[in-house]
Motif scaffolding. Sequence first.
Motif, mmCIF file in Angstrom:
data_model
loop_
_atom_site.group_PDB
_atom_site.id
_atom_site.type_symbol
_atom_site.label_atom_id
_atom_site.label_comp_id
_atom_site.label_asym_id
_atom_site.label_seq_id
_atom_site.Cartn_x
_atom_site.Cartn_y
_atom_site.Cartn_z
ATOM 1 N N VAL A 262 -4.670 -3.913 10.136
ATOM 2 C CA VAL A 262 -3.286 -4.048 10.118
ATOM 3 C C VAL A 262 -2.485 -4.317 8.890
ATOM 4 N N TYR A 263 -2.022 -3.860 8.424
ATOM 5 C CA TYR A 263 -1.221 -5.036 7.445
ATOM 6 C C TYR A 263 0.434 -4.405 8.069
ATOM 7 N N GLY B 104 9.397 -8.339 4.552
ATOM 8 C CA GLY B 104 10.644 -8.719 3.488
ATOM 9 C C GLY B 104 10.040 -7.277 3.129
ATOM 10 N N TYR B 105 9.671 -7.440 1.360
ATOM 11 C CA TYR B 105 9.656 -5.960 0.179
ATOM 12 C C TYR B 105 8.673 -5.562 0.498
ATOM 13 N N GLN B 106 7.284 -5.958 1.208
ATOM 14 C CA GLN B 106 5.938 -6.624 0.747
ATOM 15 C C GLN B 106 5.333 -5.489 2.036
ATOM 16 N N PHE B 107 3.916 -5.541 2.247
ATOM 17 C CA PHE B 107 2.774 -5.674 3.062
ATOM 18 C C PHE B 107 2.111 -6.530 3.385
ATOM 19 N N ARG B 108 1.284 -7.283 3.947
ATOM 20 C CA ARG B 108 0.981 -8.357 4.260
ATOM 21 C C ARG B 108 -0.579 -7.899 5.263
ATOM 22 N N PRO C 71 -3.746 -8.668 -0.130
ATOM 23 C CA PRO C 71 -3.597 -9.412 1.040
ATOM 24 C C PRO C 71 -2.379 -9.008 0.917
ATOM 25 N N VAL C 72 -1.447 -8.808 -0.072
ATOM 26 C CA VAL C 72 -0.179 -8.817 -0.570
ATOM 27 C C VAL C 72 -0.001 -7.443 -1.391
ATOM 28 N N GLU D 24 4.556 -0.261 -4.575
ATOM 29 C CA GLU D 24 2.998 -0.243 -5.086
ATOM 30 C C GLU D 24 2.038 0.366 -4.109
ATOM 31 N N GLY D 25 1.471 1.257 -4.884
ATOM 32 C CA GLY D 25 -0.607 1.653 -4.209
ATOM 33 C C GLY D 25 0.113 2.500 -3.130
ATOM 34 N N LEU D 26 -1.307 2.643 -2.629
ATOM 35 C CA LEU D 26 -1.569 3.659 -1.491
ATOM 36 C C LEU D 26 -0.392 3.614 -0.329
#
Length: 148
Positions: A50-51, A55-59, A71-72, A77-79
């Motif tokens: 689970v991501y 903020g402005y990212q997936f962790r 991991p971040v 960016e990306g899928l």
Amino acid sequence: MRKADLLDELRAEIGVVSDRLNGSVSVKGLYRFVAKILYEKVSAYRYAGVYLTSGYQFREYCGAGFCSLMPVVPFGEGLLSMAAARGGVVREQTGNRVEIFVPFYRGHHLIGQLVVVGEPVHSVDEEDIALFCEIASLFETKVEECNP
């Protein structure tokens, strides 16, 4: 064991854990349980995780198995971002590997994504994707119930 029976068993086990969410087990505990049980019970799932948005990212909040994703991952960016923008499942095949991204929301706010990597590619089909969508829907329900 037939695949349909295995997926039904997973649904039952996940349902039991989610029914116990009454403060003693957090929604994030459910995320960890789901990642662990998917990876342990289905040999074709090389990674389940689970991501969450931060903020402005997936962790990456939790995961079991190996995943080539960072991991971040910054938004855009990306899928993970593609699935978020589409508001639905993204299935990407690379060689003999398939990556599935299923976003889940609280209202219109993106909370995170269930990510599953399968190998060989033909071992992850529409039955699996239906299960992942059910799990994402369960996450949405539990987030709403636990954070009214």
